[in-house]
Design an enzyme around this catalytic site. Sequence first.
Site, PDB file in Angstrom:
ATOM      1  N   ASN A  14      46.659  38.927  35.971  1.00 37.67           N
ATOM      2  CA  ASN A  14      47.232  37.912  36.851  1.00 37.67           C
ATOM      3  C   ASN A  14      46.657  36.578  36.386  1.00 37.67           C
ATOM      4  OD1 ASN A  14      47.510  35.949  38.893  1.00 37.67           O
ATOM      5  ND2 ASN A  14      47.799  37.513  40.451  1.00 37.67           N
ATOM      6  N   GLU A  41      51.981  36.381  38.258  1.00 40.70           N
ATOM      7  CA  GLU A  41      51.860  34.989  38.721  1.00 40.70           C
ATOM      8  C   GLU A  41      52.054  33.984  37.584  1.00 40.70           C
ATOM      9  OE1 GLU A  41      50.102  33.460  42.327  1.00 40.70           O
ATOM     10  OE2 GLU A  41      48.466  34.890  42.004  1.00 40.70           O
ATOM     11  N   ASP A 153      48.702  43.376  39.843  1.00 42.05           N
ATOM     12  CA  ASP A 153      47.911  42.921  40.984  1.00 42.05           C
ATOM     13  C   ASP A 153      48.512  43.574  42.214  1.00 42.05           C
ATOM     14  OD1 ASP A 153      46.723  41.637  43.088  1.00 42.05           O
ATOM     15  OD2 ASP A 153      47.274  39.604  42.457  1.00 42.05           O
ATOM     16  N   ASN A 155      47.027  43.721  45.185  1.00 41.25           N
ATOM     17  CA  ASN A 155      46.519  43.119  46.422  1.00 41.25           C
ATOM     18  C   ASN A 155      46.070  44.189  47.423  1.00 41.25           C
ATOM     19  OD1 ASN A 155      46.322  40.184  46.462  1.00 41.25           O
ATOM     20  ND2 ASN A 155      48.504  40.193  45.964  1.00 41.25           N
ATOM     21  N   ASP A 224      43.259  44.809  40.964  1.00 40.29           N
ATOM     22  CA  ASP A 224      44.169  44.950  39.808  1.00 40.29           C
ATOM     23  C   ASP A 224      43.979  46.342  39.211  1.00 40.29           C
ATOM     24  OD1 ASP A 224      45.140  41.947  39.228  1.00 40.29           O
ATOM     25  OD2 ASP A 224      43.036  41.929  39.881  1.00 40.29           O
ATOM     26  N   ASP A 253      41.704  33.247  38.693  1.00 44.05           N
ATOM     27  CA  ASP A 253      40.767  33.916  39.613  1.00 44.05           C
ATOM     28  C   ASP A 253      40.705  35.428  39.353  1.00 44.05           C
ATOM     29  OD1 ASP A 253      43.394  33.839  40.562  1.00 44.05           O
ATOM     30  OD2 ASP A 253      42.843  33.507  42.655  1.00 44.05           O
ATOM     31  N   HIS A 254      41.605  35.943  38.505  1.00 49.82           N
ATOM     32  CA  HIS A 254      41.582  37.355  38.118  1.00 49.82           C
ATOM     33  C   HIS A 254      41.082  37.514  36.675  1.00 49.82           C
ATOM     34  CE1 HIS A 254      44.321  38.943  41.393  1.00 49.82           C
ATOM     35  NE2 HIS A 254      44.545  37.643  41.481  1.00 49.82           N
TER      36      HIS A 254
END
Length: 263
Positions: A14, A41, A153, A155, A224, A253-254
């Site tokens: 991501n 993303e 991802d 979530n 993930d 951020d991943h």
Amino acid sequence: MESSSSHLNIASWNVNSVRTREEHLERFLAAQSPDVICLQELKGEDAVFPRSRFAAMGYEAQIWGQKSYNGVGLLSKTLLKDVERGLGDPELDSEARLISGRLSNIRIASVYVPQGSEIGCEKWDRKLRFLDALIQWCKRQLQSEEHLVLCGDFNIAPDDRDVWDVKRWANTVVTADEVRQRFQSLIDLGLYDARRADSGDAVEFSWWDYRHDSFNKNRGLRIDFTLASSGLRARQSGSGIAKEMRTLERPSDHAPIWVQFEA
DNA sequence: ATGGTTGCTTAGCAA
């Protein structure tokens, strides 16, 4: 781990805006040389995807972009066949969250599951409906494809080992029973968590909040995953989380995740 | 504790 002709290396990341992360991606591709990388993303329409930059490194791009939000894609060294976009549900497919293609006898999918905002809100309901549709989509793939590798991802932190502070993260959109049960439903179809198969009880993360110096404090989540169909398990020869990509300047951020199979 | 950080698009949303 470097891939070679006798191995199949599949990564997922991501990137939180592909335009902002071009150099990060380039560095990861140069270091790991994955055969396929699943992206989430992208945060832009197809027209602004930096296609030529990855082509110069030998990667074909199959993407489903969208303005501002979401957007998923697949970069591959060889052209993927029978590329499909979406879950087949017009309402859910108003957001670009699933793309897949076939490499040899494996369908490889990149998924970006809705985050869900807060339990009980409209987005939370959409997250659950998306997961229900994803379960059905995987079920159909497993009937028609020899192998399935679903990366992305999710979530969801499916287990307490996937959360830096279990109490603080209890009853959230990533830990609630509703999503953990659906994650288990994916496993029950005949998929396995490729990284967990190698890491035992290790606590390791794939995402760290930009705020509160979370990365340096290692306050993260493992959300993930690579879920692979059980027929691939005996062929798995390595996996990892490329945490070093989270230490770069202006990182996503991943962190990328990867898994390698013997060909 | 409703902050804080980042990205897209241009003040507010989404994560």
